[in-house]
Design a protein around this motif. Structure first.
Motif, mmCIF file in Angstrom:
data_model
loop_
_atom_site.group_PDB
_atom_site.id
_atom_site.type_symbol
_atom_site.label_atom_id
_atom_site.label_comp_id
_atom_site.label_asym_id
_atom_site.label_seq_id
_atom_site.Cartn_x
_atom_site.Cartn_y
_atom_site.Cartn_z
ATOM 1 N N LEU A 78 -3.591 82.610 27.895
ATOM 2 C CA LEU A 78 -4.396 81.942 28.912
ATOM 3 C C LEU A 78 -4.878 82.902 29.990
ATOM 4 C CD1 LEU A 78 -2.453 78.572 29.380
ATOM 5 C CD2 LEU A 78 -4.330 79.117 27.816
ATOM 6 N N GLY A 79 -4.471 84.176 29.881
ATOM 7 C CA GLY A 79 -4.897 85.169 30.862
ATOM 8 C C GLY A 79 -4.347 84.898 32.252
ATOM 9 N N LEU A 80 -3.073 84.451 32.309
ATOM 10 C CA LEU A 80 -2.458 84.077 33.575
ATOM 11 C C LEU A 80 -1.460 85.129 34.024
ATOM 12 C CD1 LEU A 80 -1.799 80.339 32.683
ATOM 13 C CD2 LEU A 80 -3.752 81.289 33.933
ATOM 14 N N ARG A 81 -1.276 85.212 35.337
ATOM 15 C CA ARG A 81 -0.401 86.235 35.891
ATOM 16 C C ARG A 81 1.066 85.817 35.889
ATOM 17 N NH1 ARG A 81 -1.018 88.910 41.934
ATOM 18 N NH2 ARG A 81 0.798 90.272 41.820
ATOM 19 N N ASP A 82 1.323 84.545 36.204
ATOM 20 C CA ASP A 82 2.720 84.121 36.348
ATOM 21 C C ASP A 82 2.834 82.613 36.161
ATOM 22 O OD1 ASP A 82 1.876 82.927 38.748
ATOM 23 O OD2 ASP A 82 2.458 84.659 39.944
ATOM 24 N N ARG A 83 4.028 82.101 36.408
ATOM 25 C CA ARG A 83 4.310 80.693 36.143
ATOM 26 C C ARG A 83 3.549 79.756 37.091
ATOM 27 N NH1 ARG A 83 9.355 80.749 33.001
ATOM 28 N NH2 ARG A 83 9.821 78.571 33.497
ATOM 29 N N THR A 84 3.304 80.210 38.315
ATOM 30 C CA THR A 84 2.541 79.365 39.228
ATOM 31 C C THR A 84 1.156 79.100 38.674
ATOM 32 O OG1 THR A 84 3.730 80.157 41.177
ATOM 33 C CG2 THR A 84 1.591 79.179 41.557
ATOM 34 N N GLN A 85 0.497 80.138 38.191
ATOM 35 C CA GLN A 85 -0.831 79.963 37.614
ATOM 36 C C GLN A 85 -0.762 79.105 36.349
ATOM 37 O OE1 GLN A 85 -2.716 83.834 37.210
ATOM 38 N NE2 GLN A 85 -3.462 83.698 39.311
ATOM 39 N N ALA A 86 0.347 79.196 35.619
ATOM 40 C CA ALA A 86 0.510 78.343 34.431
ATOM 41 C C ALA A 86 0.592 76.874 34.837
ATOM 42 C CB ALA A 86 1.763 78.749 33.654
ATOM 43 N N VAL A 87 1.294 76.588 35.928
ATOM 44 C CA VAL A 87 1.392 75.211 36.414
ATOM 45 C C VAL A 87 0.012 74.696 36.825
ATOM 46 C CG1 VAL A 87 2.348 73.722 38.221
ATOM 47 C CG2 VAL A 87 3.792 75.442 37.145
ATOM 48 N N VAL A 88 -0.729 75.516 37.567
ATOM 49 C CA VAL A 88 -2.081 75.132 37.978
ATOM 50 C C VAL A 88 -2.935 74.831 36.755
ATOM 51 C CG1 VAL A 88 -4.207 75.930 39.079
ATOM 52 C CG2 VAL A 88 -1.999 76.394 40.155
ATOM 53 N N ALA A 89 -2.875 75.710 35.745
ATOM 54 C CA ALA A 89 -3.690 75.530 34.531
ATOM 55 C C ALA A 89 -3.300 74.255 33.794
ATOM 56 C CB ALA A 89 -3.525 76.744 33.616
ATOM 57 N N ALA A 90 -2.000 73.963 33.740
ATOM 58 C CA ALA A 90 -1.545 72.770 33.025
ATOM 59 C C ALA A 90 -2.062 71.499 33.680
ATOM 60 C CB ALA A 90 -0.019 72.751 32.966
ATOM 61 N N TYR A 91 -2.042 71.457 35.011
ATOM 62 C CA TYR A 91 -2.548 70.282 35.716
ATOM 63 C C TYR A 91 -4.067 70.208 35.662
ATOM 64 C CZ TYR A 91 1.886 68.739 37.740
ATOM 65 O OH TYR A 91 3.151 68.236 37.919
ATOM 66 N N GLU A 92 -4.732 71.351 35.889
ATOM 67 C CA GLU A 92 -6.198 71.358 35.907
ATOM 68 C C GLU A 92 -6.780 70.923 34.568
ATOM 69 O OE1 GLU A 92 -7.699 75.162 37.138
ATOM 70 O OE2 GLU A 92 -8.058 74.378 39.140
ATOM 71 N N SER A 93 -6.137 71.331 33.497
ATOM 72 C CA SER A 93 -6.665 71.036 32.170
ATOM 73 C C SER A 93 -6.431 69.582 31.754
ATOM 74 C CB SER A 93 -6.004 71.948 31.131
ATOM 75 O OG SER A 93 -4.630 71.621 30.996
ATOM 76 N N GLY A 94 -5.556 68.904 32.500
ATOM 77 C CA GLY A 94 -5.209 67.547 32.115
ATOM 78 C C GLY A 94 -4.076 67.497 31.104
ATOM 79 N N LEU A 95 -3.544 68.673 30.743
ATOM 80 C CA LEU A 95 -2.416 68.713 29.813
ATOM 81 C C LEU A 95 -1.222 67.983 30.410
ATOM 82 C CD1 LEU A 95 -1.192 69.900 27.162
ATOM 83 C CD2 LEU A 95 -0.454 71.867 28.539
ATOM 84 N N VAL A 96 -1.058 68.138 31.735
ATOM 85 C CA VAL A 96 0.003 67.439 32.455
ATOM 86 C C VAL A 96 -0.652 66.545 33.500
ATOM 87 C CG1 VAL A 96 1.965 67.713 34.007
ATOM 88 C CG2 VAL A 96 1.666 69.284 32.093
ATOM 89 N N VAL A 97 -0.206 65.304 33.555
ATOM 90 C CA VAL A 97 -0.712 64.350 34.540
ATOM 91 C C VAL A 97 0.313 64.241 35.659
ATOM 92 C CG1 VAL A 97 -1.378 61.937 34.921
ATOM 93 C CG2 VAL A 97 -1.931 63.081 32.744
ATOM 94 N N PRO A 98 -0.124 64.261 36.919
ATOM 95 C CA PRO A 98 0.843 64.148 38.017
ATOM 96 C C PRO A 98 1.828 63.016 37.807
ATOM 97 C CG PRO A 98 -1.340 64.568 38.883
ATOM 98 C CD PRO A 98 -1.494 64.383 37.392
ATOM 99 N N GLY A 99 3.120 63.357 37.916
ATOM 100 C CA GLY A 99 4.168 62.354 37.753
ATOM 101 C C GLY A 99 4.683 62.240 36.335
ATOM 102 N N SER A 100 4.011 62.917 35.377
ATOM 103 C CA SER A 100 4.449 62.810 33.971
ATOM 104 C C SER A 100 5.584 63.770 33.689
ATOM 105 C CB SER A 100 3.285 63.110 33.040
ATOM 106 O OG SER A 100 2.918 64.466 33.114
ATOM 107 N N ARG A 101 6.286 63.536 32.618
ATOM 108 C CA ARG A 101 7.371 64.407 32.180
ATOM 109 C C ARG A 101 7.345 64.515 30.659
ATOM 110 N NH1 ARG A 101 7.267 65.657 36.590
ATOM 111 N NH2 ARG A 101 8.908 65.781 38.157
ATOM 112 N N ASP A 102 7.665 65.702 30.157
ATOM 113 C CA ASP A 102 7.739 65.885 28.705
ATOM 114 C C ASP A 102 9.167 65.621 28.264
ATOM 115 O OD1 ASP A 102 7.865 66.758 26.126
ATOM 116 O OD2 ASP A 102 6.751 68.603 26.435
#
Length: 221
Positions: free
Chosen positions: A195-219
């Motif tokens: 994903l061309g990301l620097r660290d876990r914070t950017q991974a979290v941002v990408a997951a939410y922005e993409s809609g992969l994770v919906v606020p309040g959801s859990r896997d």
């Protein structure tokens, strides 16, 4: 960071805040305050000149704000955003620009020290639940199309990305998936690289922005 003191630059346009953080950090034997700046442009100049490990970056500063300064420092020192508000769109934008985490300005001294050590070691500061709440809230308000790069992730890597966004550490992900921590590290590394990301914070941002994770959801898989 083994052995060497963590070099820190403090950037804030309020002299009392700037001096206070610098003096606090100076009480720790493993920190060196390399310099201070009262605006974003000065912070960028100092960082390029002094090559610190970590920058404490205020968001709202004259000349150049902390978001633009963070963007210009991409690939350089780790940036910890300082903010007065725990739900601030500027913070979200700063995380997207490459910041490794954020702190409220009323943070305790011990929390400040821990945060600087965490990001200096190469980790993202994801512990406060408010970080994930903030990212999730603004991603919900500003949904974006799923990046094509997500299609390159394997099902397991996608699952790992969801768990990163949930805020789980590598050991916790290993327990959840019944795999070794080393296997999790490999998956995390591949997710960041693909994903061309620097660290876990950017991974979290990408997951939410993409809609992969919906606020309040859990896997729960």
């Amino acid at each position: 960071m083994s052995g060497a003191a963590v070099r820190v630059v403090v950037a804030d346009d309020h002299p009392v805040v700037r001096t206070g953080f610098a003096e606090l950090l100076g009480t720790q034997p493993d920190f060196t305050v390399a310099g201070t700046a009262d605006d974003g442009a000065e912070a960028v100049r100092l960082c390029r000149e002094l090559a610190p490990d970590v920058v404490l970056m205020d968001v709202r500063m004259p000349v150049m704000n902390g978001i633009d300064a963070t963007r210009r420092l991409a690939g350089g020192p780790r940036v910890l955003i300082l903010t007065t508000f725990d739900l601030d769109e500027y913070v979200y934008d700063a995380l997207r620009a490459g910041a490794s985490g954020f702190l409220l300005k009323d943070v305790t001294a011990e929390r400040l020290f821990d945060a600087v050590r965490v990001v200096a070691a190469g980790d993202a500061l994801l512990a406060p639940a408010v970080t994930r709440r903030l990212i999730g809230e603004f991603a919900r308000l500003r949904p974006r199309p799923a990046p094509a790069a997500l299609a390159a992730l394997t099902p397991r890597e996608t699952q790992v990305l969801r768990l990163i966004a949930e805020g789980l550490s590598n050991p916790e992900i290993a327990v959840r998936l019944t795999v070794t921590e080393e296997t999790v590290k490999t998956h995390v590394s591949r997710v960041l690289n693909k994903l061309g990301l620097r660290d876990r914070t950017q991974a979290v941002v990408a997951a939410y922005e993409s809609g992969l994770v919906v606020p309040g959801s859990r896997d729960r898989s």
